[in-house]
Each structure stands twice: as C-alpha cells, then as structure tokens.
Write a protein that holds these residues in place. Structure first.
Motif, PDB file in Angstrom:
ATOM      1  N   THR A 316      -3.262 -23.378  -6.449  1.00 26.69           N
ATOM      2  CA  THR A 316      -3.840 -22.652  -5.313  1.00 26.69           C
ATOM      3  C   THR A 316      -5.143 -21.989  -5.742  1.00 26.69           C
ATOM      4  O   THR A 316      -5.579 -22.120  -6.888  1.00 26.69           O
ATOM      5  N   PHE A 317      -5.757 -21.233  -4.841  1.00 28.28           N
ATOM      6  CA  PHE A 317      -6.922 -20.416  -5.202  1.00 28.28           C
ATOM      7  C   PHE A 317      -6.612 -18.948  -4.925  1.00 28.28           C
ATOM      8  O   PHE A 317      -7.489 -18.167  -4.558  1.00 28.28           O
ATOM      9  N   LEU A 318      -5.347 -18.584  -5.140  1.00 29.68           N
ATOM     10  CA  LEU A 318      -4.864 -17.248  -4.824  1.00 29.68           C
ATOM     11  C   LEU A 318      -4.356 -16.568  -6.084  1.00 29.68           C
ATOM     12  O   LEU A 318      -3.773 -17.216  -6.960  1.00 29.68           O
ATOM     13  N   ALA A 319      -4.565 -15.260  -6.161  1.00 27.01           N
ATOM     14  CA  ALA A 319      -4.064 -14.474  -7.285  1.00 27.01           C
ATOM     15  C   ALA A 319      -3.177 -13.359  -6.750  1.00 27.01           C
ATOM     16  O   ALA A 319      -3.526 -12.694  -5.766  1.00 27.01           O
ATOM     17  N   TRP A 320      -2.052 -13.149  -7.398  1.00 28.57           N
ATOM     18  CA  TRP A 320      -1.074 -12.144  -6.992  1.00 28.57           C
ATOM     19  C   TRP A 320      -1.154 -11.000  -8.005  1.00 28.57           C
ATOM     20  O   TRP A 320      -0.849 -11.178  -9.179  1.00 28.57           O
ATOM     21  N   LEU A 321      -1.588  -9.840  -7.528  1.00 31.95           N
ATOM     22  CA  LEU A 321      -1.892  -8.720  -8.414  1.00 31.95           C
ATOM     23  C   LEU A 321      -0.891  -7.589  -8.232  1.00 31.95           C
ATOM     24  O   LEU A 321      -0.666  -7.116  -7.109  1.00 31.95           O
ATOM     25  N   ASP A 322      -0.315  -7.147  -9.329  1.00 33.79           N
ATOM     26  CA  ASP A 322       0.641  -6.043  -9.340  1.00 33.79           C
ATOM     27  C   ASP A 322      -0.126  -4.745  -9.573  1.00 33.79           C
ATOM     28  O   ASP A 322      -0.576  -4.466 -10.683  1.00 33.79           O
ATOM     29  N   CYS A 323      -0.264  -3.966  -8.519  1.00 34.02           N
ATOM     30  CA  CYS A 323      -1.066  -2.742  -8.570  1.00 34.02           C
ATOM     31  C   CYS A 323      -0.202  -1.478  -8.632  1.00 34.02           C
ATOM     32  O   CYS A 323      -0.703  -0.373  -8.416  1.00 34.02           O
ATOM     33  N   ARG A 324       1.083  -1.626  -8.919  1.00 37.70           N
ATOM     34  CA  ARG A 324       1.987  -0.477  -8.851  1.00 37.70           C
ATOM     35  C   ARG A 324       1.598   0.620  -9.821  1.00 37.70           C
ATOM     36  O   ARG A 324       1.765   1.810  -9.516  1.00 37.70           O
ATOM     37  N   ALA A 325       1.039   0.250 -10.981  1.00 36.60           N
ATOM     38  CA  ALA A 325       0.667   1.259 -11.972  1.00 36.60           C
ATOM     39  C   ALA A 325      -0.543   2.085 -11.545  1.00 36.60           C
ATOM     40  O   ALA A 325      -0.837   3.116 -12.172  1.00 36.60           O
ATOM     41  N   LEU A 326      -1.233   1.673 -10.501  1.00 37.16           N
ATOM     42  CA  LEU A 326      -2.411   2.416 -10.037  1.00 37.16           C
ATOM     43  C   LEU A 326      -2.042   3.608  -9.173  1.00 37.16           C
ATOM     44  O   LEU A 326      -2.910   4.440  -8.862  1.00 37.16           O
ATOM     45  N   GLY A 327      -0.792   3.687  -8.730  1.00 34.13           N
ATOM     46  CA  GLY A 327      -0.371   4.820  -7.914  1.00 34.13           C
ATOM     47  C   GLY A 327      -0.963   4.827  -6.522  1.00 34.13           C
ATOM     48  O   GLY A 327      -1.205   5.900  -5.953  1.00 34.13           O
ATOM     49  N   LEU A 328      -1.152   3.658  -5.940  1.00 35.17           N
ATOM     50  CA  LEU A 328      -1.764   3.545  -4.610  1.00 35.17           C
ATOM     51  C   LEU A 328      -0.736   3.314  -3.508  1.00 35.17           C
ATOM     52  O   LEU A 328      -1.104   2.997  -2.376  1.00 35.17           O
ATOM     53  N   GLY A 329       0.539   3.455  -3.831  1.00 37.77           N
ATOM     54  CA  GLY A 329       1.572   3.323  -2.818  1.00 37.77           C
ATOM     55  C   GLY A 329       2.023   1.895  -2.607  1.00 37.77           C
ATOM     56  O   GLY A 329       1.648   0.982  -3.350  1.00 37.77           O
ATOM     57  N   ASP A 331       1.271  -0.132  -0.209  1.00 33.36           N
ATOM     58  CA  ASP A 331       0.263  -1.035   0.353  1.00 33.36           C
ATOM     59  C   ASP A 331      -1.113  -0.720  -0.228  1.00 33.36           C
ATOM     60  O   ASP A 331      -1.968  -0.148   0.445  1.00 33.36           O
ATOM     61  N   PRO A 332      -1.345  -1.089  -1.483  1.00 35.25           N
ATOM     62  CA  PRO A 332      -2.648  -0.803  -2.078  1.00 35.25           C
ATOM     63  C   PRO A 332      -3.811  -1.484  -1.362  1.00 35.25           C
ATOM     64  O   PRO A 332      -4.946  -0.999  -1.431  1.00 35.25           O
ATOM     65  N   ALA A 333      -3.542  -2.603  -0.652  1.00 36.91           N
ATOM     66  CA  ALA A 333      -4.636  -3.257   0.071  1.00 36.91           C
ATOM     67  C   ALA A 333      -5.265  -2.318   1.080  1.00 36.91           C
ATOM     68  O   ALA A 333      -6.487  -2.361   1.305  1.00 36.91           O
ATOM     69  N   ALA A 334      -4.456  -1.453   1.702  1.00 40.22           N
ATOM     70  CA  ALA A 334      -4.995  -0.503   2.677  1.00 40.22           C
ATOM     71  C   ALA A 334      -5.940   0.482   2.004  1.00 40.22           C
ATOM     72  O   ALA A 334      -6.959   0.864   2.585  1.00 40.22           O
ATOM     73  N   VAL A 335      -5.635   0.878   0.776  1.00 41.85           N
ATOM     74  CA  VAL A 335      -6.492   1.807   0.036  1.00 41.85           C
ATOM     75  C   VAL A 335      -7.776   1.106  -0.400  1.00 41.85           C
ATOM     76  O   VAL A 335      -8.875   1.662  -0.283  1.00 41.85           O
ATOM     77  N   PHE A 336      -7.643  -0.104  -0.907  1.00 42.68           N
ATOM     78  CA  PHE A 336      -8.840  -0.852  -1.313  1.00 42.68           C
ATOM     79  C   PHE A 336      -9.773  -1.075  -0.122  1.00 42.68           C
ATOM     80  O   PHE A 336     -11.004  -1.032  -0.266  1.00 42.68           O
ATOM     81  N   LEU A 337      -9.203  -1.305   1.052  1.00 43.60           N
ATOM     82  CA  LEU A 337     -10.028  -1.505   2.242  1.00 43.60           C
ATOM     83  C   LEU A 337     -10.710  -0.210   2.658  1.00 43.60           C
ATOM     84  O   LEU A 337     -11.924  -0.182   2.894  1.00 43.60           O
ATOM     85  N   ARG A 338      -9.935   0.859   2.725  1.00 46.73           N
ATOM     86  CA  ARG A 338     -10.474   2.125   3.227  1.00 46.73           C
ATOM     87  C   ARG A 338     -11.497   2.733   2.273  1.00 46.73           C
ATOM     88  O   ARG A 338     -12.567   3.189   2.704  1.00 46.73           O
ATOM     89  N   ARG A 339     -11.203   2.721   0.989  1.00 42.49           N
ATOM     90  CA  ARG A 339     -12.067   3.417   0.035  1.00 42.49           C
ATOM     91  C   ARG A 339     -13.010   2.496  -0.719  1.00 42.49           C
ATOM     92  O   ARG A 339     -14.085   2.927  -1.158  1.00 42.49           O
TER      93      ARG A 339
END
Length: 380
Positions: A316-329, A331-339
C-alpha cells in the motif's frame, strides 16, 4: 526512470477538485484519503483521450477488463483469472456488498480484522449484517487464535458467516504470506465461513514482500476476491472493479444480478484496462518511489517524532502511526488538524486498536512528506 511522486508541485496539486484537496481549508496539508499526488500514466491518459475523441462513452460490455487483469496477474503473480469466473462491478466495496449478499443473509455475521479500513464496518452494517472482530496481533499480522474464536462466534447455531479479509491490509500495510492465507482457508473450511477478499492494493506490494492472491492458495475454491486498478494507478474517479470467484463459487457469482454490471463506468474500464496492459512500467517507477518514501518517513519520524511507533508498510502507500506516547488522546488526528493544519485519518474509525493512532498517506513528493511530519511535530 522517473518517479511519478516527484512530478507535481504543491501549487499544481491544490488546483485539483477531488476530495483530498477540497475536504479541508486551503491552509491544511492533506495526507489522508487514498489519492496519490501523481499525474496520470500516459498510456491511461491517451486511452481516455481516444475514447473521448471517438465518443466511446456508452455502457461497458464484454470481458476486456477481466482479460486485462488475467494478463497482469499472470505476469506479476503467476495466477490465472478465467473470465468465466468473473463479474464486472462498480468498485471494490460495492462488489463486496454484492458478494456478501450471495453468501450471507440479514443478521448473519461478517468477520473483520481491526484495525481495518472503516468502510468495512459501514458497508457491512448498512447491509444489515453483524460485524465480528478478530483483531490483528501485536505485530500487525493475522492472529489464528483470534480468527478461530471469531469464526466460531460468527457461525454459532449453524448460521451463515463470511470473513472479509483485506489483502494487503489497510491501514497497516501488512502483506499476508502464503502460509497465513492457507491457514485462513483451513479455518474457514472447518467452520463453514465464506471468505471474501479485498485485494485492491495487490499491485502495490513493495520490495521485500510478495503478493499472494488468495484464490491461489489451497482450499480457496469457494472464496471470492475483488480487484480494481483504481488504487495503483490513482483512478478512483474512473469507477470499475472485478469480482473473481474460486472454481467452486463460480455458479454463485453467476447469480449476481445482471444490473450490477451497469454500475461501472465504461471510461473507467477503458482506463483501468490500459493501466493493466500498458502502464506497468509506470507502476514499477511508482513502487520505487513509494519504497523511497517509506524509508524517508521512518527517518523523519526518528528525527522529529521519535516517540511515534511505526512499522514500515510492506504494501500500500499508507502508514499506520502509533501516537499514544504523545499524549494527544484517542484521536490525535484531530489535534494534528487543529494545531498543525495537517489532515490525517483518525485511528478510532478503524475499529479496535485504532485509538491513539493515525493513518498517513505517503504517496506524495518527499518535500510534501517532510512538511507533513514537520507540521505533526509542531503540535508538541
């Protein structure tokens, strides 16, 4: 050789009117939906131009698309697709729906492997079937024990059941091995579960892995797969797909309503067939570019977001990223979009195991990919 991912500037891409470039505000950098930032392969563009020049814009007919897939599958995977075992469908997910109608009834169960492509949940629920989850293991691979338990629940009481398999797997990029798929076939036979495989990303297996068509493994005779050139050649706007039945399921596929074949676009069939027959060199250049990008993404994450968990996709051309250690809740995608003003796919939509994750589309230029990661890092 020229890398299709390096041919278009951000300014050129922002002139596009498709979903990727119009769903968000102009200051958002999109790295979400599965559209690639590439020009059309020239053989595909010429086939479309010729159809328009001659007014060849009617209804699709014949087995040309099946024959194009057969030629491609023989060359790439040493697998034959008999045209008499196929049916033209509008696209892969609508084809999945029609096949599930053939092998299950209302209230029956469909097993899926989360985290998995969100439309698996949406289409199955809309079809009035029950979703039963068999999560991937910690390495992102099929878990035989979870799968057996799910098959037992799905088929309890003698009910009909199906397994909707994603191969290669979206969002993890896992490419299933022949041994894993043979294990699926054996379990399905033991529990009377019918296997339906989404192989839309099959042409997009990267160096180091090998695509194994499910219908090529022992015990798959009563299964179905769905194919389309739409992902590998960026043709989502030119609809066409192909349902393929194993030898023991061909009569069932033949019972699919004739009107289903009216849904594909004739231009889509023309474009997809040209891609499969004449644009495999372009595909090879794309795969080389995607291989470079998956390595680049690993380097960028190590440098700018070292706390993000990441396993290189095999396909595929997709990457699955585990962002749990960032403390963004959850749905980190919502934080990446907003900020950060960067659009990624929210992990929770992919089912169990998706919380705290995002899916990133790396089918873009190295410069845009670097900017995506920079914007993600800027939110911390």
């Amino acid at each position: 050789m020229s890398n299709p991912l390096r041919m278009l500037s951000l300014e050129e891409l922002r002139r596009r009117t498709s979903m990727k470039w119009r769903a968000y505000d102009p200051d958002v950098l999109p790295a979400w939906v599965a559209e690639m930032d590439v020009p059309l392969a020239e053989p595909v563009a010429e086939a479309i131009r010729e159809a328009v020049r001659t007014g060849d814009t009617g209804y699709p007919a014949g087995t040309g698309y099946a024959e194009a897939w057969d030629g491609f599958a023989r060359r790439r995977w040493d697998w034959r697709i008999p045209a008499e075992h196929t049916a033209l469908v509008p696209d892969v997910m609508l084809g999945v729906v029609e096949v599930l109608k053939l092998v299950t009834g209302p209230g029956d169960a469909v097993v899926v492997n989360p985290p998995v492509y969100p439309p698996f949940y949406q289409f199955v629920a809309h079809l009035d079937r029950r979703v039963v989850e068999a999560p991937l293991d910690g390495a992102g691979r099929l878990d035989p024990e979870a799968l057996e338990a799910a098959f037992a629940r799905a088929a309890a009481g003698g009910r009909r059941a199906a397994f909707l398999l994603c191969s290669p797997h979206n969002p993890t990029g896992t490419v299933h091995t022949a041994e894993e798929l043979a294990g699926v076939a054996a379990l399905a036979a033991a529990y009377g579960v019918r296997v339906v495989v989404d192989e839309i990303h099959a042409p997009l297996v990267l160096p180091g892995a090998r695509q194994v068509p499910y219908l090529s493994v022992p015990g798959s005779q009563d299964a179905f797969c769905l194919l389309s050139a739409s992902k590998a050649w960026n043709l989502a706007g030119l609809k066409a797909g192909l349902a393929v039945a194993g030898g023991a399921a061909a009569d069932e596929l033949a019972a699919m309503p004739e009107e289903v074949g009216h849904g594909p676009s004739h231009l889509g069939v023309i474009a997809h067939s040209a891609a499969l027959r004449q644009a495999t060199g372009w595909l090879d250049e794309l795969l080389a570019g995607l291989d470079e990008n998956r390595r680049l993404l690993g380097e960028l994450l190590s440098r700018e977001l070292p706390a993000v968990g990441h396993r290189e996709p095999q396909g595929t051309f997709l990457a699955w990223l585990d962002c749990r250690a960032l403390g963004l809740g959850e749905d980190p995608a919502a934080v990446f979009l907003r900020r950060g003003r960067v659009a990624l796919n929210p992990g929770p939509a992919f089912g169990t195991g998706g919380a705290g994750h995002v899916r990133l589309n790396l089918a873009t230029s190295p410069e845009i990919l670097a900017e995506v990661v920079r914007r993600m890092a800027s939110v911390l």
